[in-house]
Design an enzyme around this catalytic site. Structure first.
Site, mmCIF file in Angstrom:
data_model
loop_
_atom_site.group_PDB
_atom_site.id
_atom_site.type_symbol
_atom_site.label_atom_id
_atom_site.label_comp_id
_atom_site.label_asym_id
_atom_site.label_seq_id
_atom_site.Cartn_x
_atom_site.Cartn_y
_atom_site.Cartn_z
ATOM 1 N N HIS A 19 22.972 -26.947 -42.712
ATOM 2 C CA HIS A 19 22.952 -28.072 -41.763
ATOM 3 C C HIS A 19 23.309 -29.383 -42.474
ATOM 4 O O HIS A 19 24.078 -30.182 -41.957
ATOM 5 C CB HIS A 19 21.560 -28.238 -41.146
ATOM 6 C CG HIS A 19 21.095 -27.098 -40.296
ATOM 7 N ND1 HIS A 19 19.863 -26.517 -40.456
ATOM 8 C CD2 HIS A 19 21.677 -26.442 -39.263
ATOM 9 C CE1 HIS A 19 19.708 -25.560 -39.557
ATOM 10 N NE2 HIS A 19 20.792 -25.474 -38.829
ATOM 11 N N LYS A 43 12.846 -19.557 -28.786
ATOM 12 C CA LYS A 43 13.051 -18.991 -30.115
ATOM 13 C C LYS A 43 11.749 -18.873 -30.904
ATOM 14 O O LYS A 43 11.771 -18.446 -32.057
ATOM 15 C CB LYS A 43 14.040 -19.855 -30.897
ATOM 16 C CG LYS A 43 15.493 -19.644 -30.499
ATOM 17 C CD LYS A 43 16.388 -20.287 -31.533
ATOM 18 C CE LYS A 43 17.859 -20.009 -31.276
ATOM 19 N NZ LYS A 43 18.686 -20.701 -32.283
ATOM 20 N N ARG A 97 29.800 -20.402 -38.708
ATOM 21 C CA ARG A 97 29.644 -19.466 -39.822
ATOM 22 C C ARG A 97 30.453 -18.221 -39.541
ATOM 23 O O ARG A 97 30.305 -17.630 -38.465
ATOM 24 C CB ARG A 97 28.175 -19.064 -39.985
ATOM 25 C CG ARG A 97 27.315 -20.102 -40.638
ATOM 26 C CD ARG A 97 25.869 -19.822 -40.414
ATOM 27 N NE ARG A 97 25.532 -19.981 -39.002
ATOM 28 C CZ ARG A 97 24.297 -20.092 -38.542
ATOM 29 N NH1 ARG A 97 23.281 -20.043 -39.365
ATOM 30 N NH2 ARG A 97 24.069 -20.241 -37.265
ATOM 31 N N SER A 135 18.704 -20.350 -40.586
ATOM 32 C CA SER A 135 17.268 -20.680 -40.497
ATOM 33 C C SER A 135 16.430 -19.425 -40.293
ATOM 34 O O SER A 135 15.352 -19.271 -40.871
ATOM 35 C CB SER A 135 17.005 -21.645 -39.337
ATOM 36 O OG SER A 135 17.680 -22.852 -39.544
HETATM 37 P P1 ADP Z 1 21.220 -22.627 -33.123
HETATM 38 O O1 ADP Z 1 19.746 -22.715 -33.000
HETATM 39 O O2 ADP Z 1 21.998 -23.364 -32.110
HETATM 40 O O3 ADP Z 1 21.742 -21.269 -33.424
HETATM 41 P P2 ADP Z 1 20.775 -24.057 -35.547
HETATM 42 O O4 ADP Z 1 19.799 -24.956 -34.979
HETATM 43 O O5 ADP Z 1 20.324 -23.114 -36.597
HETATM 44 O O6 ADP Z 1 21.609 -23.362 -34.421
HETATM 45 O O7 ADP Z 1 21.981 -24.854 -36.150
HETATM 46 C C1 ADP Z 1 22.647 -25.884 -35.468
HETATM 47 C C2 ADP Z 1 24.113 -25.822 -35.768
HETATM 48 O O8 ADP Z 1 24.312 -25.704 -37.165
HETATM 49 C C3 ADP Z 1 24.849 -24.646 -35.146
HETATM 50 O O9 ADP Z 1 26.122 -25.097 -34.747
HETATM 51 C C4 ADP Z 1 24.981 -23.660 -36.262
HETATM 52 O O10 ADP Z 1 26.119 -22.856 -36.104
HETATM 53 C C5 ADP Z 1 25.146 -24.606 -37.438
HETATM 54 N N1 ADP Z 1 24.774 -24.000 -38.715
HETATM 55 C C6 ADP Z 1 23.573 -23.526 -39.076
HETATM 56 N N2 ADP Z 1 23.596 -23.034 -40.331
HETATM 57 C C7 ADP Z 1 24.875 -23.212 -40.773
HETATM 58 C C8 ADP Z 1 25.563 -22.898 -41.995
HETATM 59 N N3 ADP Z 1 24.946 -22.284 -43.003
HETATM 60 N N4 ADP Z 1 26.868 -23.208 -42.081
HETATM 61 C C9 ADP Z 1 27.497 -23.816 -41.034
HETATM 62 N N5 ADP Z 1 26.920 -24.120 -39.874
HETATM 63 C C10 ADP Z 1 25.623 -23.838 -39.731
#
Ligand code: ADP
Length: 167
Positions: A19, A43, A97, A135
């Protein structure tokens, strides 16, 4: 010129180095960045909304200072497009990703374009070192007693340790 506002939405449960990498790239594209922290009770988050907002805000201070871009960390529990409109976002930023995110993001953009075709969604890729970080996996590793400090900022690693020490 009107300032360009970006919205980076997510659950951030918890904030990872993936992030952070996306934020560091996003600030190159906008004058102001709103990080929208979704309530997302579906979630079953490890951290409360308030904890997630506080952890994100703490890490953003250095990026804000370095980039000169204003970063606001704001919780939301409404439809993403309505939230984007309320913060006057010009673009929505999402991280991508490998192939895992594609199908979901593809559908989301299609639906969001139908709701508001003025706000563009921009996809950014994290540095190769951070691409595999999720995460969900960080939480799983921590729950099983593994070390997560390679995947999250130091303050987040400490907060995770605190959570699992209590339970
Ligand atoms: P969600 O709960 O919408 O799946 P997250 O809250 O974990 O996503 O993450 C928010 C955004 O960050 C999303 O667009 C997700 O794809 C992106 N993201 C999370 N981890 C990574 C990573 N390691 N590399 C690139 N983008 C990431």
């Amino acid at each position: 010129m009107a300032k360009r506002i970006g919205l980076y939405p997510g659950t951030f449960d918890p904030l990872t180095l993936g992030h952070v990498d996306i934020v560091e790239r996003a600030v190159k594209l906008v004058d102001e960045l709103v990080i929208g922290v979704a309530v997302n009770l579906d979630k079953g988050p490890l951290f409360t909304l308030e904890e997630r907002v506080a952890l994100v805000a703490q890490e953003m201070k250095a990026i804000e200072k370095k980039s000169g871009v204003t970063i606001k960390v704001t919780p939301f529990d409404t439809l993403l497009m309505h939230f984007a409109e309320s913060v006057k976002a010009d673009i929505i930023i999402r991280g991508l990703r490998a192939v895992s995110d594609f199908e979901y993001e593809f559908q989301m953009v299609g639906m969001n374009q139908a709701l508001n075709d003025e706000i563009e969604t921009v996809f950014l890729m994290a540095d190769a070192r951070y691409q595999a970080i999720a995460s969900r996996l960080v939480k799983e590793i921590a729950r099983l007693g593994g070390e997560v400090s390679a995947f999250v900022p130091a303050a987040v690693a400490a907060a995770i340790k605190g959570k699992f020490a209590k339970s």
